[in-house]
Design an enzyme around this catalytic site. Structure first.
Site, PDB file in Angstrom:
ATOM      1  N   LYS A  22       0.836  -1.199   0.000  1.00  0.00           N
ATOM      2  CA  LYS A  22       0.000   0.000   0.000  1.00  0.00           C
ATOM      3  C   LYS A  22       0.873   1.253   0.000  1.00  0.00           C
ATOM      4  O   LYS A  22       0.611   2.217  -0.731  1.00  0.00           O
ATOM      5  CB  LYS A  22      -0.905   0.015   1.232  1.00  0.00           C
ATOM      6  CG  LYS A  22      -1.774   1.268   1.323  1.00  0.00           C
ATOM      7  CD  LYS A  22      -2.427   1.440   2.679  1.00  0.00           C
ATOM      8  CE  LYS A  22      -1.522   2.134   3.657  1.00  0.00           C
ATOM      9  NZ  LYS A  22      -2.227   2.742   4.787  1.00  0.00           N
ATOM     10  N   ASN A  23       1.925   1.242   0.822  1.00  0.00           N
ATOM     11  CA  ASN A  23       2.767   2.426   0.960  1.00  0.00           C
ATOM     12  C   ASN A  23       3.663   2.663  -0.247  1.00  0.00           C
ATOM     13  O   ASN A  23       4.386   3.648  -0.303  1.00  0.00           O
ATOM     14  CB  ASN A  23       3.609   2.329   2.239  1.00  0.00           C
ATOM     15  CG  ASN A  23       2.761   2.430   3.490  1.00  0.00           C
ATOM     16  OD1 ASN A  23       1.666   3.001   3.465  1.00  0.00           O
ATOM     17  ND2 ASN A  23       3.246   1.878   4.582  1.00  0.00           N
ATOM     18  N   CYS A 116      -5.187   8.575  10.209  1.00  0.00           N
ATOM     19  CA  CYS A 116      -5.514   7.740  11.359  1.00  0.00           C
ATOM     20  C   CYS A 116      -5.134   8.436  12.654  1.00  0.00           C
ATOM     21  O   CYS A 116      -4.522   9.497  12.667  1.00  0.00           O
ATOM     22  CB  CYS A 116      -4.817   6.387  11.235  1.00  0.00           C
ATOM     23  SG  CYS A 116      -3.046   6.501  11.015  1.00  0.00           S
ATOM     24  N   ARG A 121       1.256  13.792  12.789  1.00  0.00           N
ATOM     25  CA  ARG A 121       2.215  13.615  11.697  1.00  0.00           C
ATOM     26  C   ARG A 121       2.286  14.953  10.985  1.00  0.00           C
ATOM     27  O   ARG A 121       1.641  15.163   9.963  1.00  0.00           O
ATOM     28  CB  ARG A 121       1.756  12.499  10.767  1.00  0.00           C
ATOM     29  CG  ARG A 121       1.655  11.168  11.464  1.00  0.00           C
ATOM     30  CD  ARG A 121       1.768  10.032  10.484  1.00  0.00           C
ATOM     31  NE  ARG A 121       0.551   9.243  10.464  1.00  0.00           N
ATOM     32  CZ  ARG A 121       0.379   8.155   9.731  1.00  0.00           C
ATOM     33  NH1 ARG A 121       1.328   7.721   8.942  1.00  0.00           N
ATOM     34  NH2 ARG A 121      -0.750   7.491   9.757  1.00  0.00           N
ATOM     35  N   ASP A 304       5.215   0.036  12.025  1.00  0.00           N
ATOM     36  CA  ASP A 304       4.026  -0.623  11.498  1.00  0.00           C
ATOM     37  C   ASP A 304       3.942  -2.098  11.880  1.00  0.00           C
ATOM     38  O   ASP A 304       2.938  -2.756  11.595  1.00  0.00           O
ATOM     39  CB  ASP A 304       3.973  -0.492   9.969  1.00  0.00           C
ATOM     40  CG  ASP A 304       3.420   0.854   9.527  1.00  0.00           C
ATOM     41  OD1 ASP A 304       2.967   1.627  10.389  1.00  0.00           O
ATOM     42  OD2 ASP A 304       3.436   1.135   8.316  1.00  0.00           O
ATOM     43  N   ARG A 396      -7.947  -0.789   5.307  1.00  0.00           N
ATOM     44  CA  ARG A 396      -7.088   0.238   4.719  1.00  0.00           C
ATOM     45  C   ARG A 396      -5.726  -0.319   4.316  1.00  0.00           C
ATOM     46  O   ARG A 396      -5.036   0.286   3.490  1.00  0.00           O
ATOM     47  CB  ARG A 396      -6.889   1.402   5.700  1.00  0.00           C
ATOM     48  CG  ARG A 396      -8.115   2.255   5.952  1.00  0.00           C
ATOM     49  CD  ARG A 396      -7.790   3.454   6.844  1.00  0.00           C
ATOM     50  NE  ARG A 396      -6.636   4.164   6.329  1.00  0.00           N
ATOM     51  CZ  ARG A 396      -5.500   4.333   7.008  1.00  0.00           C
ATOM     52  NH1 ARG A 396      -5.342   3.844   8.219  1.00  0.00           N
ATOM     53  NH2 ARG A 396      -4.493   4.991   6.465  1.00  0.00           N
TER      54      ARG A 396
END
Length: 417
Positions: A22-23, A116, A121, A304, A396
């Protein structure tokens, strides 16, 4: 409202295939804005975040066709308009559109991003870098606007090796005049993958994946095709699933180099591994040992994977300590784990974990994306039934996670309750 329900205690076996990262997919989709033509992304993970970022691009005129795992993006009709604020506030990665849009049009306005709830951030590193490239920044009530008649290459030092800031500034600099050097850049594999895509479009980026990235600006970028890298976090999650269920499974779609910090810690715990060509056999049937973990920017242990590791350590006899250095609010899952019988005590940015003989299934919630994955792992190991709510967080970042576990033998289903 959808929930995931797990009856714990089943051993896992068989093979699981890892999806694309995803990233990696999200910044590559955004980078397609830099081309005035058509770009194709193959083998894309079809996640909720992918659909959200696609809608952000559509709101400024991009034509996007999604066919199974292929994404075709035509940016030739993009206009320099403000993307839909509601979409931008849904997902923090939407802010990555600022760099390429500023590079292509010399001006861009966007709502401040959402995302989230694992901690702040800030976007200040993004904005400082754009100022260094010659942009004027205007901060309004709930939005940010950047203007530059022409971006000029510069030397940029990031106070922290932020992945998002590194990606945004890379995309801003690829058509800037002259050379840009980004120092203390993030080194994650997804940074290198983005650079691969940018270079296939005709940019000149060297050093991605190291602390110093050099970018020589070009006048325009062409169409390109790209296949993103595998998701190292999904791979790590299944590796820990083998450990927490005391099972042996094969994981296909891995890059050993990207998983080194995870492999090192799991090996230290006593988990055995056979590493092949793009696959790994993980044997979690041994008696496991407690370990201490400190999350760090890549190539350190990834934040993560912290929640999933906490779930695993809850079942390991002895005392383990996890120190979270990246996000200040990333222990929310500890409360849910304690509901299942875990023994976790929090002290600021550290969590002290005393392993217990068993976890007990109960109703819990996914507090965030990776916390949700931790709940699944704990449910797989727990006695009885675990019912997980707020699973939209999980969706997600994981493609059909319950189906993948079901194929490995887990008693897991998704219900609309």
């Amino acid at each position: 409202m959808e929930r995931i329900v797990i009856k714990g205690g089943s051993k896992l076996s068989g093979t699981v295939k890892i999806s694309s990262a995803k990233n990696s997919v999200l910044p590559v989709i955004v980078a397609s804005v830099l081309s005035c033509g058509r770009c194709e992304i193959d083998s894309s993970a079809m996640l909720e975040d992918v659909h959200v970022i696609s809608e952000v691009l559509r709101s400024i005129g991009a034509d996007i066709c999604i066919n199974k795992e292929k994404i075709i993006i035509d940016s030739s009709h993009i206009r320099n308009g403000e993307p839909t604020g509601e979409l931008v506030r849904k997902m923090r990665a939407s802010f990555l559109i600022m760099g390429p849009m500023l590079s292509r049009f010399g001006r861009f306005k966007i709502s401040l991003p959402g995302g989230c709830n694992i901690g702040t951030r800030p976007i200040d590193l993004h904005l400082k870098g754009m100022i260094a490239l010659g942009a004027d920044i205007i901060l309004g009530h709930g939005y940010v606007e950047a203007k530059a008649s022409r971006l000029i290459g510069s030397k940029i030092y990031l106070d922290f090796p932020s992945v998002g800031a590194t990606e945004n500034l890379m995309m801003a600099a690829v058509m800037a005049e002259g050379e840009t050097i980004i120092e203390n850049a993030a080194e994650e594999p997804e940074i290198e993958d983005l650079a691969t895509f940018l270079n296939s479009m005709g940019s000149q980026v060297v050093g991605a994946g190291t602390g110093t990235i050099k970018i020589l600006g070009v006048n325009n970028l062409k169409e390109a095709n790209h296949t993103p890298i595998f998701d190292r976090i999904e791979a790590g999650t299944f590796m820990m699933a083998a450990g927490i269920t005391k099972s042996k499974i094969k994981i296909e779609g891995v890059n050993e180099e990207h998983l080194k910090p995870i492999i090192a810690k799991l090996t230290e715990m006593g988990i055995s591994m056979e590493i092949g060509n793009n696959n790994i056999i993980v044997d979690g049937t041994n008696e496991l040992r407690p370990v201490d973990i400190k999350t760090m920017p890549y190539p350190g242990f990834p934040t993560d994977m912290q929640a999933q590791m906490m779930s695993l350590l809850c079942t390991v006899k002895g005392t383990s300590v996890i120190t979270e250095t990246i996000f200040e609010n990333r222990f929310m899952h500890a409360t849910e784990l304690n509901r299942m019988g875990a023994n976790i005590k929090l002290d600021g940015r550290s969590a002290v974990i005393e392993g217990v003989k068993k976890l007990s299934g109960c109703e819990v919630k996914a507090t965030d994306l990776r916390g949700g994955a931790a709940m699944i792992l704990s449910g797989l190991a727990a006695e009885g039934k675990t019912e997980i709510s707020d699973i939209y967080h999980i969706d997600r970042g994981y493609v059909n996670i319950e189906e993948k576990f079901k194929k490995l033998g887990a008693d897991i289903d998704r219900y609309d309750i």
